[in-house]
Design an enzyme around this catalytic site. Structure first.
Site, PDB file in Angstrom:
ATOM      1  N   TYR A  44    -144.684 -49.940   5.005  1.00  9.22           N
ATOM      2  CA  TYR A  44    -143.566 -50.825   4.712  1.00  9.22           C
ATOM      3  C   TYR A  44    -143.614 -52.040   5.651  1.00  9.22           C
ATOM      4  O   TYR A  44    -143.501 -53.181   5.219  1.00  9.22           O
ATOM      5  CB  TYR A  44    -142.249 -50.072   4.879  1.00  9.22           C
ATOM      6  CG  TYR A  44    -141.027 -50.923   4.589  1.00  9.22           C
ATOM      7  CD1 TYR A  44    -140.505 -51.000   3.304  1.00  9.22           C
ATOM      8  CD2 TYR A  44    -140.412 -51.658   5.603  1.00  9.22           C
ATOM      9  CE1 TYR A  44    -139.401 -51.783   3.031  1.00  9.22           C
ATOM     10  CE2 TYR A  44    -139.306 -52.441   5.342  1.00  9.22           C
ATOM     11  CZ  TYR A  44    -138.802 -52.499   4.057  1.00  9.22           C
ATOM     12  OH  TYR A  44    -137.702 -53.286   3.790  1.00  9.22           O
ATOM     13  N   LYS A 123    -112.565 -39.755  -0.349  1.00 10.36           N
ATOM     14  CA  LYS A 123    -111.920 -40.977   0.151  1.00 10.36           C
ATOM     15  C   LYS A 123    -112.611 -41.332   1.465  1.00 10.36           C
ATOM     16  O   LYS A 123    -112.425 -40.668   2.480  1.00 10.36           O
ATOM     17  CB  LYS A 123    -110.430 -40.747   0.372  1.00 10.36           C
ATOM     18  CG  LYS A 123    -109.708 -42.010   0.754  1.00 10.36           C
ATOM     19  CD  LYS A 123    -108.206 -41.784   0.788  1.00 10.36           C
ATOM     20  CE  LYS A 123    -107.443 -43.055   1.108  1.00 10.36           C
ATOM     21  NZ  LYS A 123    -107.824 -43.676   2.367  1.00 10.36           N
TER      22      LYS A 123
HETATM   23  S1  IVH Z   1    -110.434 -46.810  -5.200  1.00 10.07           S
HETATM   24  C1  IVH Z   1    -107.118 -49.587  -6.465  1.00 10.07           C
HETATM   25  N1  IVH Z   1    -112.060 -45.069  -4.223  1.00 10.07           N
HETATM   26  O1  IVH Z   1    -109.152 -46.171   0.607  1.00 10.07           O
HETATM   27  C2  IVH Z   1    -107.997 -48.463  -6.218  1.00 10.07           C
HETATM   28  N2  IVH Z   1    -110.788 -46.361  -2.705  1.00 10.07           N
HETATM   29  O2  IVH Z   1    -105.874 -47.544   0.667  1.00 10.07           O
HETATM   30  C3  IVH Z   1    -109.111 -48.938  -5.451  1.00 10.07           C
HETATM   31  N3  IVH Z   1    -111.241 -45.878  -0.367  1.00 10.07           N
HETATM   32  O3  IVH Z   1    -109.155 -49.143   1.750  1.00 10.07           O
HETATM   33  C4  IVH Z   1    -109.531 -48.021  -4.439  1.00 10.07           C
HETATM   34  N4  IVH Z   1    -112.726 -44.313  -0.727  1.00 10.07           N
HETATM   35  O4  IVH Z   1    -111.028 -49.000   0.010  1.00 10.07           O
HETATM   36  C5  IVH Z   1    -111.143 -46.001  -3.947  1.00 10.07           C
HETATM   37  N5  IVH Z   1    -113.562 -43.477  -3.526  1.00 10.07           N
HETATM   38  C6  IVH Z   1    -112.664 -44.407  -3.235  1.00 10.07           C
HETATM   39  C7  IVH Z   1    -112.320 -44.753  -1.925  1.00 10.07           C
HETATM   40  C8  IVH Z   1    -111.370 -45.733  -1.694  1.00 10.07           C
HETATM   41  C9  IVH Z   1    -112.081 -44.995   0.185  1.00 10.07           C
HETATM   42  C10 IVH Z   1    -110.378 -46.773   0.418  1.00 10.07           C
HETATM   43  C11 IVH Z   1    -110.038 -48.075  -0.175  1.00 10.07           C
HETATM   44  C12 IVH Z   1    -108.796 -48.457   0.605  1.00 10.07           C
HETATM   45  C13 IVH Z   1    -108.219 -47.146   0.973  1.00 10.07           C
HETATM   46  C14 IVH Z   1    -106.941 -46.892   0.220  1.00 10.07           C
END
Ligand code: IVH
Length: 682
Positions: A44, A123
């Site tokens: 690489y 999350k």
């Molecule tokens: S969806 C409107 N999916 O959690 C819905 N958010 O307050 C959009 N986060 O900072 C968010 N993992 O960035 C979504 N799998 C996931 C996530 C996620 C982490 C974060 C998001 C935000 C916080 C929620």
């Protein structure tokens, strides 16, 4: 008059640059997104270097999406404000099961009869960003900010290797325009290493990987961000010119196809029971993941149904976060005790009233160094908030003020080494025992390091034997090792006549060694195996290195002020001088030989090499791999550590691969592994 057309580069060069970029993009994709590299790091690097050289020779060939252009712009004065392509809303969330039930009820009520499908995802606990691509090219990236406007951090985002500068169009056409929501995370191992580096240079560590990720993204100098090991997972299409899917499930697939990194733990479910099962599974897995998650996100799968549900001004009605209970607790510091580590660093350890966090009882925490203790103003008897990250080792976050309670005196570092009594010295924020070869607390570790594979490679001198030798008083300083008699070793547990003789013979055989191995074996702070090799090649003899001035040291490639300072301090310590003289009277150092060979190249067999297998191999079972390795003298072990020589990667590898990369261990794919076996058999 029309200017005469002058070609600034030959067409072969243009074609070669195009091919090199395509190859490098492809290998980046295999390495960072698919976790299945097909070429070695050396190959690489060769491709990368060739591209870089061609671009230097013909600057007109440079382009924004060239893999050489990840870092390359000057620091900013401030971040521009950027309006997101669509609002970046936050999530409605709770830890209670009843609240999850209410979310599900609301969804069912709004959408009427029929089956509801959700996608559940981890999350991720990092920093939320927007990535904007035009005709497949990454053109803009910003922090979430207030949800409508964020800070433009494009140059910083470009330094993250798992974020493609150009979307792949091999599997599906790339939209004219697309905006994604992603979470930038710092892996736990990388976070711990970064904190150590920060502490060493006298700066404050980050409280958790999320702060480290967010702080690293908000550096005005992208060069600084580039040195922070960041990673990103994409999980939502925020806006797109032509929607690639009607469901979240397929959108995730589409994003994967475009070469974006999508988390692999998503699942499709249809009931609260299934959601709860997923929640429980992820919570149980939480400690094994090498990134932080703080719950699960439940999202409506059907994108049209999402639109029907809409959003409040804060959060969408079609998504919900079911969080994990926090892993923070309060307890009281009972004592703060200085402890001498293997490298002589004296670390204050807090002993606390035992408390359970996330299923693990914790009772001690590392307070790092005197400056950290002072900064957090932690004293014996104080009430503190502690947190456990991915690891079992907890961290003291902060002191909890207790008005009216009388506090004890501030902690002070001892003046003499608690183990050997030598006056301690201050090195930056650290307090160090300079009696490198004589301090018993350091000695067992030093003996083990001296005999380790990249050092003198003394067979049979593992961690346990080293400890036993020191504990039994047979080795009171490193040079004693060479004066050991078989009869003395015989007295140690686990040794018989033959094995004792074997150990003494191995030590004697190892006394003829290469200069680089000897330098590495001394365990000079900051001097790893590769620096030792550089020093050996540069100075050619041990005496030349020992007597080198600061300037002479810094003239060697890659030796900066921090390293030269450590090397000088090591040789200046009078106690080390005496011990080194004794050591030198026992060893014969061979002249350096330039080589960057791989650990197994040129060896007759795989004798003593440790392998770890992750993922499934297509052509042989695990037990067959083990058998074949063992027939060549190698070993198959189950977990990756510093003493692992190779990690063999099959299909769907696990976290061991990341660990291998973190530790810089050579990774072999199946093809290379089979070749290695075949080569040694011959
Ligand atoms: S969806 C409107 N999916 O959690 C819905 N958010 O307050 C959009 N986060 O900072 C968010 N993992 O960035 C979504 N799998 C996931 C996530 C996620 C982490 C974060 C998001 C935000 C916080 C929620």
């Amino acid at each position: 008059m029309k200017p005469k057309h002058t070609k600034k580069f030959p067409s072969e060069a243009e074609e070669r640059v195009r091919r090199l970029r395509a190859q490098i993009h492809h290998h980046d994709y295999l390495y960072y997104i698919r976790d299945a590299p097909e070429i070695s790091d050396e190959e690489y690097d060769r491709l990368f270097r060739e591209l870089h050289e061609l671009e230097e020779q013909y600057p007109a060939l440079l382009s924004q999406d060239s893999p050489t252009q990840r870092v390359g712009v000057a620091p900013l004065d401030s971040f521009p404000t950027i309006e997101h392509m669509a609002p970046m809303l936050s999530l409605d969330s709770d830890v209670k099961v009843e609240a999850l039930g209410r979310f599900d009820e609301r969804v069912r009520k709004a959408l009427g009869a029929g089956e509801i499908t959700y996608v559940t995802e981890p999350k991720l606990d990092g920093a939320s960003v927007e990535l904007v691509y035009e005709e497949g090219l990454l053109v803009r990236a910003s922090t979430r900010g207030d949800g409508r406007f964020g800070e433009g951090i494009t140059a910083n985002i470009r330094t993250i290797p798992s974020i493609p500068l150009r979307l792949r169009d091999e599997e599906r056409p790339v939209p004219l325009f697309s905006a994604f929501r992603a979470e930038v995370v710092m892996r736990i191992g990388a976070f711990e290493q970064l904190n150590e580096r920060l502490l060493e240079s006298g700066r404050s560590p980050f409280a958790n990987p999320r702060n480290a990720a967010a702080g690293s993204l908000r550096q005005l100098d992208p060069g600084v961000t580039a040195e922070r090991p960041l990673d990103a997972y994409v999980f939502e299409i925020l806006a797109v010119s032509s929607p690639p899917a009607a469901t979240q499930w397929d959108a995730l697939r589409a994003m994967r196809g475009w070469g974006l990194r999508v988390n692999e733990l998503e699942r499709r479910v249809t009931s609260v029971e299934e959601i709860l099962r997923y929640h429980a599974e992820l919570e149980a897995q939480r400690d094994e993941l090498d990134y932080e998650i703080d719950g699960i996100v439940i999202k409506l799968d059907n994108l049209t149904a999402r639109e029907r549900m809409g959003a409040t001004s804060h959060h969408p009605r079609w998504a919900y976060a079911h969080k994990f209970p926090p892993r923070k607790e309060e307890t009281r510091i009972l004592r703060i005790v200085p402890s001498v580590g293997r490298t002589g660093v004296v670390t204050p350890i807090a002993f606390m009233r035992p408390v359970e966090i996330g299923g693990v009882t914790v009772s001690r925490a590392n307070l790092h160094n005197r400056e950290e203790v002072a900064r957090k103003d932690i004293r014996e008897g104080d009430r503190v908030r502690i947190q456990r990250a991915g690891d079992v080792i907890p961290q003291v976050l902060e002191r909890i003020d207790e008005p009216g309670r009388k506090r004890t005196d501030p902690f002070v570092m001892p003046v003499h080494c608690p183990s050997c009594g030598t006056p301690l010295v201050e090195r930056g924020p650290y307090t160090v025992c300079p009696n490198v070869f004589g301090c018993l607390a350091q000695l067992a570790g030093r003996v083990w390091h001296f005999g380790s594979r990249q050092a003198l490679d003394i067979e049979g001198l593992g961690g346990e034997t080293s400890r036993a030798l020191v504990q039994e008083g047979l080795v009171r300083s490193l040079p004693d090792l060479f004066e050991l008699q078989a009869e003395q070793v015989l007295g140690l547990e686990g040794f018989a006549e033959k094995s004792a003789e074997k150990l003494v013979a191995a030590i004697s055989a190892a006394s003829q060694t290469e200069l680089a191995r000897f330098i590495y074996g001394l365990g000079i702070p900051e001097v790893g195996a590769s620096v030792a090799r550089t020093l050996s090649l540069h100075f050619g003899s041990f005496e030349a290195l020992r007597d080198a001035s600061e300037e002479a040291l810094q003239a060697a490639e890659g030796i900066g002020p921090k390293m030269s300072e450590q090397i000088l301090a090591f040789f200046r310590e009078p106690r080390n001088g005496e011990q080194l003289e004794r050591l030198l009277s026992h060893v014969q150092l061979k002249a350096p030989r330039p080589s960057t060979r791989s650990a197994a190249e040129g060896e007759e067999s795989l004798e003593g090499l440790r392998f770890v297998l992750t993922g499934r191999l297509a052509g042989m079972s695990r037990s067959e791999a083990k058998e074949r390795l063992e027939s060549l003298g190698g070993r198959l072990t189950s977990s990756v550590s510093k003493s692992t020589d190779f990690v063999v990667v099959g299909d769907s590898p696990g976290a061991k691969l990341d660990k291998a990369r973190d530790l810089g261990i050579e990774v072999l794919d199946e093809k290379a592994f089979v070749e290695l076996l075949r080569e040694k058999r011959a």
